[in-house]
Design an enzyme around this catalytic site. Structure first.
Site, short mmCIF file in Angstrom:
data_model
loop_
_atom_site.label_atom_id
_atom_site.label_comp_id
_atom_site.label_asym_id
_atom_site.label_seq_id
_atom_site.Cartn_x
_atom_site.Cartn_y
_atom_site.Cartn_z
NE ARG A 30 -4.33 -1.09 0.09
CZ ARG A 30 -4.51 -2.08 -0.79
NH1 ARG A 30 -3.58 -2.38 -1.68
NH2 ARG A 30 -5.64 -2.75 -0.81
CG HIS B 279 -3.33 -0.19 -6.60
ND1 HIS B 279 -3.66 0.42 -5.42
CD2 HIS B 279 -3.52 -1.52 -6.37
CE1 HIS B 279 -4.04 -0.48 -4.53
NE2 HIS B 279 -3.96 -1.67 -5.09
P1 NDP Z 1 -2.07 -11.55 4.39
O1 NDP Z 1 -2.99 -11.03 5.44
O2 NDP Z 1 -2.23 -12.96 3.95
O3 NDP Z 1 -0.57 -11.35 4.85
C1 NDP Z 1 -0.10 -10.19 5.47
C2 NDP Z 1 1.31 -10.41 5.95
O4 NDP Z 1 1.82 -9.18 6.50
C3 NDP Z 1 1.39 -11.46 7.07
O5 NDP Z 1 2.55 -12.25 6.94
C4 NDP Z 1 1.46 -10.59 8.32
O6 NDP Z 1 2.10 -11.22 9.44
C5 NDP Z 1 2.31 -9.44 7.81
N1 NDP Z 1 2.17 -8.28 8.67
C6 NDP Z 1 1.07 -7.57 8.98
N2 NDP Z 1 1.33 -6.61 9.87
C7 NDP Z 1 2.65 -6.73 10.17
C8 NDP Z 1 3.52 -6.05 11.05
N3 NDP Z 1 3.09 -5.05 11.82
N4 NDP Z 1 4.81 -6.46 11.12
C9 NDP Z 1 5.25 -7.49 10.36
N5 NDP Z 1 4.47 -8.17 9.49
C10 NDP Z 1 3.18 -7.79 9.41
O7 NDP Z 1 -2.22 -10.56 3.15
P2 NDP Z 1 -1.88 -10.83 1.62
O8 NDP Z 1 -0.56 -11.49 1.52
O9 NDP Z 1 -3.02 -11.47 0.93
O10 NDP Z 1 -1.83 -9.32 1.07
C11 NDP Z 1 -0.92 -8.39 1.61
C12 NDP Z 1 -1.27 -6.98 1.17
O11 NDP Z 1 -0.98 -6.81 -0.21
C13 NDP Z 1 -2.75 -6.58 1.25
O12 NDP Z 1 -3.10 -6.20 2.58
C14 NDP Z 1 -2.85 -5.43 0.29
O13 NDP Z 1 -2.57 -4.22 0.96
C15 NDP Z 1 -1.72 -5.70 -0.71
N6 NDP Z 1 -2.25 -6.02 -2.04
C16 NDP Z 1 -1.91 -5.20 -3.07
C17 NDP Z 1 -2.35 -5.46 -4.34
C18 NDP Z 1 -1.95 -4.61 -5.48
O14 NDP Z 1 -2.53 -4.72 -6.55
N7 NDP Z 1 -0.93 -3.79 -5.34
C19 NDP Z 1 -3.20 -6.62 -4.62
C20 NDP Z 1 -3.47 -7.42 -3.47
C21 NDP Z 1 -3.00 -7.13 -2.23
P3 NDP Z 1 1.47 -12.56 10.11
O15 NDP Z 1 1.78 -13.67 9.12
O16 NDP Z 1 2.21 -12.69 11.38
O17 NDP Z 1 -0.01 -12.31 10.26
C1 OXD Z 2 -5.82 -4.69 -3.39
C2 OXD Z 2 -6.38 -5.47 -4.47
O1 OXD Z 2 -6.14 -4.94 -2.23
O2 OXD Z 2 -6.23 -5.05 -5.64
O3 OXD Z 2 -5.03 -3.79 -3.70
O4 OXD Z 2 -6.96 -6.54 -4.23
#
Ligand code: NDP
Ligand code: OXD
Length: 316
Positions: A231, A279
């Site tokens: 993000r 994005h």
């Molecule tokens: P998940 O919820 O599966 O994974 C999130 C990961 O981030 C987990 O490993 C979590 O740790 C870690 N995390 C969260 N908070 C912290 C912290 N404070 N310190 C360290 N690690 C942390 O999400 P996804 O993998 O599915 O997606 C991740 C992000 O990617 C989404 O939230 C979204 O913002 C972004 N995204 C962007 C897209 C784009 O088009 N650019 C598309 C899709 C997603 P833990 O394993 O311990 O819970």
């Molecule tokens: C996001 C998505 O969360 O595209 O960015 O799914």
């Protein structure tokens, strides 16, 4: 009649209404911008809805994000408490994200931007000192659904991969650091750092000058590389630009921005060492997302189950 409320602020909502009509026949699909019976709404789907869209809905059972991220929901101070929030987990989205991450790690490894520059100037220059993937360490900030898939694919290409998560985690063949104390370990040992985590109060602004200064020199690829697909709120763009100028960062690949769309006057657009994408590192098929939400609604109505509910306390 069952009613699904669409709180869609950033996209044209009409194509979404049509998609939901196709997968929820017999349902009333209403937009937050039009008059509707608030007592009839049982489910809602959202992308960047205005504040308060989901308050005052007495029979609301669940709110579905139309994307994988849910920060747009949790920044709404009037989000109703106790109503489950569900995010998108979709194999197609995961695959596309890994394609993007692997592609940009390979591009950094093979100095593609540098050779593009030589080509534009008609210069036959061979840098020769070509590192192998096994020389370039990739650190994944975020080892959830997306991070773990990317880790496996990067390893298959030969990159040494480490990860970082909030809680301790075991992932085959990957050292996973965790928590605030694990951040330094991963940052100081990553030639390419890929942010794949959610935007929460704990992660906001984490990609900043202090973090870039702790990255290794990564001379073999012209300096350390930052990739942010998580993000825009994770990054401090002024710090990225300053680090690129100072050589603390060699390059940045940014799919997400503090303000989206990226303003026309942002210096990121024209920086020679910055890659900007809108994005879309991992767009997924909107009809597939509508079908996923319809399946979840059917399962919830039948047996009360929902998958991929997020934890409101941690905001992801
Ligand atoms: P998940 O919820 O599966 O994974 C999130 C990961 O981030 C987990 O490993 C979590 O740790 C870690 N995390 C969260 N908070 C912290 C912290 N404070 N310190 C360290 N690690 C942390 O999400 P996804 O993998 O599915 O997606 C991740 C992000 O990617 C989404 O939230 C979204 O913002 C972004 N995204 C962007 C897209 C784009 O088009 N650019 C598309 C899709 C997603 P833990 O394993 O311990 O819970
Ligand atoms: C996001 C998505 O969360 O595209 O960015 O799914």
């Amino acid at each position: 009649m069952n009613t699904l409320l669409l709180g869609i602020g950033a996209w044209d909502p009409e194509p979404w209404r049509e998609r939901f009509r196709n997968v929820l026949p017999g349902w009333d699909i209403v937009l937050h911008t039009e008059p509707y019976d608030r007592r009839a709404v049982t489910y809602a789907a959202a992308w960047k809805q205005p504040e308060g869209t989901f308050s005052g809905l007495p029979h609301l059972e669940a709110i579905f994000s139309l994307g994988a991220g849910v920060d747009h929901l949790f920044k709404d101070k009037r989000l109703p408490e106790g109503v489950p929030v569900v995010r998108v987990v979709d194999p197609d989205l995961t695959t596309r994200m890994s394609e993007y991450v692997v592609m940009h790690c390979l591009m950094a490894l093979r100095r593609v931007r540098v050779y593009d520059g030589f080509q534009r100037e008609r210069k036959w220059i061979d840098l020769r000192d070509q590192p192998q993937a096994s020389d370039i360490r990739v650190g994944l900030l975020g080892m959830g659904v997306l991070g773990q898939d990317a880790a496996g694919k990067l390893k298959a290409m030969g990159f040494p991969v480490a990860g970082w998560s909030r809680r301790p985690k075991q992932v085959d063949g990957v050292t996973v650091h965790h928590g605030a104390e694990g951040l330094d370990a991963i940052v100081s040992a990553s030639d390419i750092l890929v942010a794949m985590m959610p935007l929460t109060p704990d992660t906001a602004g984490i990609l900043n000058a202090g973090l870039f200064a702790r990255m290794p020199k990564a001379e073999a690829i012209g300096g350390p590389v930052l990739v942010n697909v998580g993000r825009g709120g994770l990054q401090v763009e002024a710090d990225i630009l300053a680090a690129l100028e100072a050589g603390t960062l060699g390059a940045a690949v940014l799919d997400v921005f503090e303000t989206e769309p990226l303003p026309e006057d942002s210096p990121l657009w024209s920086h020679p060492n910055v890659t900007v994408t809108p994005h879309n590192s991992a767009i997924s098929s909107p009809p597939a997302i509508a079908a996923y939400i319809a399946r979840q609604i059917a399962a919830h109505a039948a047996v009360g189950s929902l998958e991929n509910i997020v934890d409101p306390q941690h905001g992801y």
